[in-house]
Every structure is written in structure tokens, then in C-alpha cells.
Design a protein around this motif. Structure first.
Motif, PDB file in Angstrom:
ATOM      1  N   SER A  11      -0.890  11.104  14.187  1.00 44.87           N
ATOM      2  CA  SER A  11      -0.835  11.438  15.613  1.00 44.87           C
ATOM      3  C   SER A  11      -0.924  10.140  16.404  1.00 44.87           C
ATOM      4  CB  SER A  11      -2.012  12.357  15.960  1.00 44.87           C
ATOM      5  OG  SER A  11      -2.384  12.206  17.320  1.00 44.87           O
ATOM      6  N   ASN A  13      -1.946   9.827  19.340  1.00 48.06           N
ATOM      7  CA  ASN A  13      -3.230   9.803  20.061  1.00 48.06           C
ATOM      8  C   ASN A  13      -4.343   9.254  19.162  1.00 48.06           C
ATOM      9  OD1 ASN A  13      -2.168  11.023  22.421  1.00 48.06           O
ATOM     10  ND2 ASN A  13      -4.106  12.089  22.748  1.00 48.06           N
ATOM     11  N   ALA A  37       0.741  15.174  12.120  1.00 48.39           N
ATOM     12  CA  ALA A  37      -0.398  15.958  12.602  1.00 48.39           C
ATOM     13  C   ALA A  37      -0.516  15.815  14.118  1.00 48.39           C
ATOM     14  CB  ALA A  37      -1.689  15.495  11.913  1.00 48.39           C
ATOM     15  N   GLY A  38       0.630  16.066  14.795  1.00 49.46           N
ATOM     16  CA  GLY A  38       0.638  16.011  16.262  1.00 49.46           C
ATOM     17  C   GLY A  38      -0.326  17.059  16.796  1.00 49.46           C
ATOM     18  N   ARG A  39      -1.052  16.699  17.848  1.00 47.91           N
ATOM     19  CA  ARG A  39      -2.090  17.590  18.368  1.00 47.91           C
ATOM     20  C   ARG A  39      -1.781  18.050  19.782  1.00 47.91           C
ATOM     21  NH1 ARG A  39      -6.614  14.621  19.255  1.00 47.91           N
ATOM     22  NH2 ARG A  39      -6.044  12.654  18.290  1.00 47.91           N
ATOM     23  N   LEU A  55       4.547   9.686  22.237  1.00 47.11           N
ATOM     24  CA  LEU A  55       3.913   8.419  22.615  1.00 47.11           C
ATOM     25  C   LEU A  55       2.524   8.639  23.188  1.00 47.11           C
ATOM     26  CD1 LEU A  55       4.906   7.253  26.095  1.00 47.11           C
ATOM     27  CD2 LEU A  55       6.257   9.061  25.105  1.00 47.11           C
ATOM     28  N   SER A  56       1.701   7.614  23.047  1.00 43.60           N
ATOM     29  CA  SER A  56       0.357   7.634  23.621  1.00 43.60           C
ATOM     30  C   SER A  56       0.074   6.284  24.251  1.00 43.60           C
ATOM     31  CB  SER A  56      -0.694   7.904  22.540  1.00 43.60           C
ATOM     32  OG  SER A  56      -0.458   9.146  21.926  1.00 43.60           O
ATOM     33  N   ASN A 100      -0.714  20.908  32.404  1.00 43.33           N
ATOM     34  CA  ASN A 100      -0.135  19.816  31.616  1.00 43.33           C
ATOM     35  C   ASN A 100       1.145  20.142  30.863  1.00 43.33           C
ATOM     36  OD1 ASN A 100      -1.311  21.529  29.746  1.00 43.33           O
ATOM     37  ND2 ASN A 100      -1.610  19.885  28.287  1.00 43.33           N
ATOM     38  N   LEU A 113      -1.495  15.475  26.463  1.00 47.34           N
ATOM     39  CA  LEU A 113      -2.861  15.593  25.939  1.00 47.34           C
ATOM     40  C   LEU A 113      -3.649  14.356  26.349  1.00 47.34           C
ATOM     41  CD1 LEU A 113      -4.974  16.971  24.042  1.00 47.34           C
ATOM     42  CD2 LEU A 113      -4.018  15.586  22.196  1.00 47.34           C
ATOM     43  N   GLY A 131      -1.511  11.144  25.898  1.00 44.23           N
ATOM     44  CA  GLY A 131      -0.474  11.435  24.901  1.00 44.23           C
ATOM     45  C   GLY A 131       0.590  12.315  25.516  1.00 44.23           C
ATOM     46  N   VAL A 132       1.840  11.936  25.304  1.00 44.87           N
ATOM     47  CA  VAL A 132       2.950  12.711  25.861  1.00 44.87           C
ATOM     48  C   VAL A 132       3.945  13.021  24.756  1.00 44.87           C
ATOM     49  CG1 VAL A 132       4.878  12.709  27.504  1.00 44.87           C
ATOM     50  CG2 VAL A 132       2.734  11.563  28.106  1.00 44.87           C
ATOM     51  N   ASN A 135      10.339  16.959  23.968  1.00 44.38           N
ATOM     52  CA  ASN A 135      11.371  17.413  23.023  1.00 44.38           C
ATOM     53  C   ASN A 135      12.713  16.895  23.518  1.00 44.38           C
ATOM     54  OD1 ASN A 135       9.294  18.904  21.879  1.00 44.38           O
ATOM     55  ND2 ASN A 135       9.877  20.800  22.918  1.00 44.38           N
ATOM     56  N   LEU A 147       5.493  30.069  18.760  1.00 44.50           N
ATOM     57  CA  LEU A 147       4.926  29.234  19.810  1.00 44.50           C
ATOM     58  C   LEU A 147       4.293  30.090  20.902  1.00 44.50           C
ATOM     59  CD1 LEU A 147       7.787  26.621  20.228  1.00 44.50           C
ATOM     60  CD2 LEU A 147       5.731  26.425  18.849  1.00 44.50           C
ATOM     61  N   ALA A 151      10.278  27.291  23.689  1.00 46.64           N
ATOM     62  CA  ALA A 151      10.488  25.837  23.811  1.00 46.64           C
ATOM     63  C   ALA A 151      11.964  25.508  23.988  1.00 46.64           C
ATOM     64  CB  ALA A 151       9.950  25.139  22.564  1.00 46.64           C
TER      65      ALA A 151
HETATM   66  C1  BT5 Z   1       0.111  20.281  24.694  1.00 46.54           C
HETATM   67  O1  BT5 Z   1      -0.914  21.059  24.210  1.00 46.54           O
HETATM   68  O2  BT5 Z   1       1.109  20.695  25.243  1.00 46.54           O
HETATM   69  C2  BT5 Z   1      -0.101  18.784  24.464  1.00 46.54           C
HETATM   70  C3  BT5 Z   1       0.916  18.209  23.524  1.00 46.54           C
HETATM   71  C4  BT5 Z   1       0.773  16.715  23.402  1.00 46.54           C
HETATM   72  C5  BT5 Z   1       1.633  16.152  22.319  1.00 46.54           C
HETATM   73  C6  BT5 Z   1       1.652  14.641  22.318  1.00 46.54           C
HETATM   74  S1  BT5 Z   1       2.854  13.997  21.228  1.00 46.54           S
HETATM   75  C7  BT5 Z   1       2.185  12.422  21.347  1.00 46.54           C
HETATM   76  C8  BT5 Z   1       0.674  12.584  21.363  1.00 46.54           C
HETATM   77  N1  BT5 Z   1       0.133  12.602  20.027  1.00 46.54           N
HETATM   78  C9  BT5 Z   1      -0.424  13.790  19.736  1.00 46.54           C
HETATM   79  O3  BT5 Z   1      -0.977  14.077  18.634  1.00 46.54           O
HETATM   80  N2  BT5 Z   1      -0.325  14.618  20.789  1.00 46.54           N
HETATM   81  C10 BT5 Z   1       0.336  13.972  21.908  1.00 46.54           C
HETATM   82  P1  BT5 Z   1      -1.048  22.613  24.472  1.00 46.54           P
HETATM   83  O4  BT5 Z   1      -0.916  22.905  25.941  1.00 46.54           O
HETATM   84  O5  BT5 Z   1      -2.310  22.991  23.798  1.00 46.54           O
HETATM   85  O6  BT5 Z   1       0.190  23.249  23.740  1.00 46.54           O
HETATM   86  C11 BT5 Z   1       0.222  23.392  22.338  1.00 46.54           C
HETATM   87  C12 BT5 Z   1       1.062  24.619  22.022  1.00 46.54           C
HETATM   88  O7  BT5 Z   1       2.440  24.361  22.343  1.00 46.54           O
HETATM   89  C13 BT5 Z   1       1.068  24.966  20.535  1.00 46.54           C
HETATM   90  O8  BT5 Z   1       0.032  25.847  20.218  1.00 46.54           O
HETATM   91  C14 BT5 Z   1       2.439  25.624  20.343  1.00 46.54           C
HETATM   92  O9  BT5 Z   1       2.396  27.001  20.679  1.00 46.54           O
HETATM   93  C15 BT5 Z   1       3.304  24.940  21.384  1.00 46.54           C
HETATM   94  N3  BT5 Z   1       4.098  23.846  20.801  1.00 46.54           N
HETATM   95  C16 BT5 Z   1       3.837  23.102  19.701  1.00 46.54           C
HETATM   96  N4  BT5 Z   1       4.762  22.139  19.529  1.00 46.54           N
HETATM   97  C17 BT5 Z   1       5.650  22.283  20.547  1.00 46.54           C
HETATM   98  C18 BT5 Z   1       6.817  21.577  20.926  1.00 46.54           C
HETATM   99  N5  BT5 Z   1       7.258  20.491  20.275  1.00 46.54           N
HETATM  100  N6  BT5 Z   1       7.474  22.029  22.029  1.00 46.54           N
HETATM  101  C19 BT5 Z   1       7.033  23.080  22.747  1.00 46.54           C
HETATM  102  N7  BT5 Z   1       5.927  23.793  22.444  1.00 46.54           N
HETATM  103  C20 BT5 Z   1       5.235  23.381  21.349  1.00 46.54           C
END
Ligand code: BT5
Length: 257
Positions: A11, A13, A37-39, A55-56, A100, A113, A131-132, A135, A147, A151
């Protein structure tokens, strides 16, 4: 600004936090072609295949950490500006689902995030990690899990090729610009206005969840501090944290299309 790029990483982040501890007081940009393991928030997964801008930015906080609470709203505006610059034909269809998520034609195209990490060594400033994930160009139908929100990708909504690198560069530049302003002057009226103009679901009745509690009411907008204002039979209430719950039909609302 220090920039570290990974082809494959857990990740960005996590890596930004690690690098911030190694280089206290420095801004560090971490990018990756793919994350294993993107979060997302609250321990959720973030799908991060190749073809996304992952990116972060590690940002040493020069003010009290509590003053950075609105940083994810600042980041949301930065991502809106960056995407609008790279893919102007999408600009009119971009909305912010408070606080967000970035929606494009009602579907989630980006997430943010924000995390805070304490200084690695004594006296070093604590770090804000923004973290942003955007797609850009991959097939969302290949996502393995259901999801929370439908998306999309920039490429799917665009009429010309969209390059990941362009998106990464534009997001990083807009983040640095807006975080610099935010750190100096706080949440400006101009930024709040920009956000107001982009806010999804205003005027509709939605459910809103905060720490396990669900409130249902009309989404009125945001106040000057960026808090979400919801109105129901109990009156108007402003929330600084929590999230709007997406409806299954959201992607079919035909927002601008
Ligand atoms: C977010 O969380 O939307 C914050 C995502 C942040 C990702 C970036 S990538 C670079 C950096 N490194 C990391 O590890 N993270 C940051 P949240 O509002 O909790 O939304 C998560 C939910 O979005 C998941 O439970 C899925 O349902 C959905 N999801 C997962 N991957 C997705 C994607 N690529 N596009 C759209 N929805 C997605």
C-alpha cells in the motif's frame, strides 16, 4: 520533493508512513503501478490493479494535527481539479460524495484515505499521509468482490486515451498546491464554495452513518467548516465525520448523462 515509485507494493499509504519516519520533515510522494493490499477507510479493501493512479503524499504537519481534520475535503477538491485538467470532457460529471469519494456519472472513480502518523523521532513533526486512488484504465468488471458503490474508470467515460502518469502528476501537483494554501490559511471560503458546487445527493433523502449510528434525512449541503448538514424531523445537524450510504440505484440517476 522526494518521489519513490514501486512497480508492485502493498500500500502506498503504508510505504509513505514508513518513508516519512525515515525522512522526518520531508515531503515524500509514493506511487505504485499496482498495490497488493490497497486500503480504504475503516479497514476496507481498495482494488488497485495496473491501470490506476495509486499515490500517497506524506506531508509534515506544521500546525496542530487537529487542524487537519478537513484535509480529505481539500484532497477531494484537488483530485476534482486534477481530473478536470487531464480529462476536461469529464469535468462536468464529477461529484464529491462527502467526504472523500469522487463520483463520475454517479459511479465511484476515485477514493481518498487520509491518515496521521506521529513523528518518527523526538521533535520531528507528525505526518499527514494523503492517499489517493483514481481508476484510470482497467476493466472494473474484473473486480473480485461486490463493491459498496458502482465503480467506473476515467477511460470508460472519456473520448481519448488517458495516461496514468498524467493523472498521477496532476493529482500530486494539485495536492501540493491546495495543502500549502490550507496549511497557511485553513479551509478557505473559495474551496468550500467549489466543494458545494460538486456535492452529490444535495436535496435528496439519504442515510448517513456515523460510528454505527444511522441518521436519515435530507442532504442540505456543507457548512463553512466543511461539515455535512442533514435535516430531518429532529432539525438540522452538521456532521464532521461519517459517511453517506450509497443507494443501489445511484449509478442510474443519470447524473449529467
Ligand atoms: C476509499 O475508502 O475510497 C479510500 C481509497 C484510497 C485508496 C488509495 S490508493 C493509494 C493509497 N494507498 C492505499 O492503500 N490507499 C490509498 P472507502 O470510502 O472506505 O471505500 C472503500 C470501498 O470502495 C471498498 O469497500 C469497495 O466497496 C470500494 N472499492 C474498492 N476498490 C475500489 C476501486 N478501485 N474503485 C471503486 N470502488 C472501490
Amino acid at each position: 520533493m522526494r518521489h519513490v515509485h514501486f512497480d508492485l507494493v502493498d500500500s502506498t499509504n503504508t510505504q509513505a508512513r514508513r518513508l516519512a519516519a525515515q525522512h522526518p520533515g520531508e515531503r515524500v510522494l509514493v506511487t505504485a503501478a499496482e498495490q497488493t493490499a490497497g486500503r480504504g477507510r475503516l479497514g476496507r479493501d481498495w482494488q488497485s490493479p495496473r491501470g490506476g493512479a495509486w499515490l500517497s503524499l506524506a506531508w509534515p504537519m506544521h500546525n496542530a494535527p487537529c487542524t487537519y481534520a478537513a484535509a480529505s475535503l481539500v484532497a477531494a477538491v484537488a483530485v476534482v481539479r486534477a481530473v478536470s485538467e487531464v480529462v476536461p470532457e469529464c469535468a462536468g460529471r464529477l461529484q464529491v460524495k462527502w467526504p472523500n469519494d469522487l463520483l463520475l456519472s454517479g459511479r465511484k472513480v476515485a477514493g481518498i484515505l487520509c491518515e496521521q502518523a506521529l513523528g518518527g523521532i523526538a521533535e520531528s513533526p507528525a505526518t499527514l499521509v494523503v492517499g489517493v486512488g483514481v481508476n484510470v484504465d482497467f476493466d472494473v468488471a474484473l473486480f473480485p468482490t461486490e463493491l459498496r458503490h458502482p465503480a467506473t474508470t476515467l477511460q470508460r467515460e472519456s473520448i481519448r486515451p488517458v495516461m496514468v502518469e498524467q493523472v498521477v502528476n496532476a493529482v500530486a501537483a494539485c495536492l501540493v498546491e491546495l495543502l500549502t494554501e490550507f496549511e497557511a490559511d485553513g479551509l478557505s471560503e473559495e474551496l468550500v464554495e467549489e466543494l458545494r458546487g460538486r456535492l452529490a445527493y444535495v436535496g435528496t433523502v439519504r442515510s448517513f452513518e456515523q460510528a454505527g449510528r444511522v441518521v436519515t434525512g435530507s442532504v442540505m449541503g456543507i457548512d463553512g467548516a466543511g461539515r455535512l448538514v442533514i435535516q430531518n424531523a429532529d432539525g438540522e445537524k452538521a456532521f464532521a465525520a461519517g459517511e453517506l450510504i450509497a443507494h443501489a440505484a445511484d449509478a442510474d440517476l443519470n447524473l449529467g448523462r
